[in-house]
Design an enzyme around this catalytic site. Structure first.
Site, PDB file in Angstrom:
ATOM      1  N   GLY A  43       1.206  -1.595  -0.014  1.00 30.58           N
ATOM      2  CA  GLY A  43       0.032   0.413  -0.221  1.00 30.58           C
ATOM      3  C   GLY A  43       0.686   1.051   0.278  1.00 30.58           C
ATOM      4  O   GLY A  43       0.372   2.159  -0.574  1.00 30.58           O
ATOM      5  N   CYS A  44       1.775   1.114   0.883  1.00 29.82           N
ATOM      6  CA  CYS A  44       2.581   2.533   0.853  1.00 29.82           C
ATOM      7  C   CYS A  44       3.829   2.486  -0.581  1.00 29.82           C
ATOM      8  O   CYS A  44       3.630   3.751  -0.368  1.00 29.82           O
ATOM      9  CB  CYS A  44       4.257   1.958   2.168  1.00 29.82           C
ATOM     10  SG  CYS A  44       2.739   2.582   3.578  1.00 29.82           S
TER      11      CYS A  44
END
Length: 154
Positions: A43-44
Site C-alpha cells: 500500500g505504501c
C-alpha cells in the site's frame, strides 16, 4: 487528528540523504504532508508511486510533497531509489512529527491490537496553517484526491 485552521506543528527531521528538513522552511508554499506506515509495503509503495506520478502537477501548483514514516534514513534512501521517488521523504524513528500530527494510533489487524501510523494526509497553506486533513486515506486514490482539491476540481 489535528483541526483545520490550526497552526501546523513545526518539526525538523532528516531526509533520505541525511539532510535536516524543517516544515517552517516551506512557508510561502503549500505543503502536502502525508504520513504512511512503512517503506516498501504494498500500500505504501502504491501511494508513493501515485505521488511520484503526479509530482510535476504538484510542482506546477507550487506545492511541496513530503512523505513521513518511522523508517530510517537508509530505508528511505533505498525506497526512493527503488521507485524513483522525486519528493521529500522524512525519517521519524522517534515519532516526533508522527505524534505531533496525531497519526500514531491504535490499529487492529486480524484481531490483534497494536500502535502504528494511520495513513493520513494534511494540506498546509502558505502561512503554515492546516487547510485540509484527510484521515485513513486510501493509498491508490490519495494523490489524485489531493491534486483535485488543490486544483479546485473537488
Amino acid at each position: 487528528m489535528l483541526e483545520i485552521g490550526a497552526k501546523a506543528p513545526d518539526f525538523t527531521l532528516f531526509d533520505k540523504d541525511g539532510n535536516s528538513v524543517s516544515l517552517s522552511g516551506f512557508l510561502g508554499k503549500k505543503v502536502v504532508l502525508y504520513f504512511y506506515p512503512k517503506d516498501n509495503t504494498p500500500g505504501c509503495t502504491r501511494q508513493a508511486c501515485a505521488f511520484a506520478a503526479s509530482f510535476e502537477a504538484f510542482k506546477s501548483l507550487d506545492a511541496v510533497v513530503i512523505g513521513v514514516s518511522k523508517d530510517s534514513v537508509a530505508s528511505h534512501a533505498k525506497f526512493a531509489a527503488k521507485h524513483d521517488l522525486p519528493f521529500i521523504l522524512l525519517a521519524d524513528p522517534e515519532l516526533e512529527a508522527i505524534k505531533a500530527y496525531d497519526v500514531w494510533q491504535e490499529k487492529k489487524l486480524y484481531g490483534k491490537v497494536s500502535m502504528g501510523v494511520v495513513r493520513t494526509t494534511y494540506v498546509i497553506d502558505e502561512n503554515g496553517v492546516i487547510e485540509k486533513a484527510m484521515p485513513k486515506v486510501k493509498p491508490d486514490t490519495n494523490a489524485a484526491e489531493i491534486l483535485a482539491y488543490l486544483t479546485g476540481d473537488k
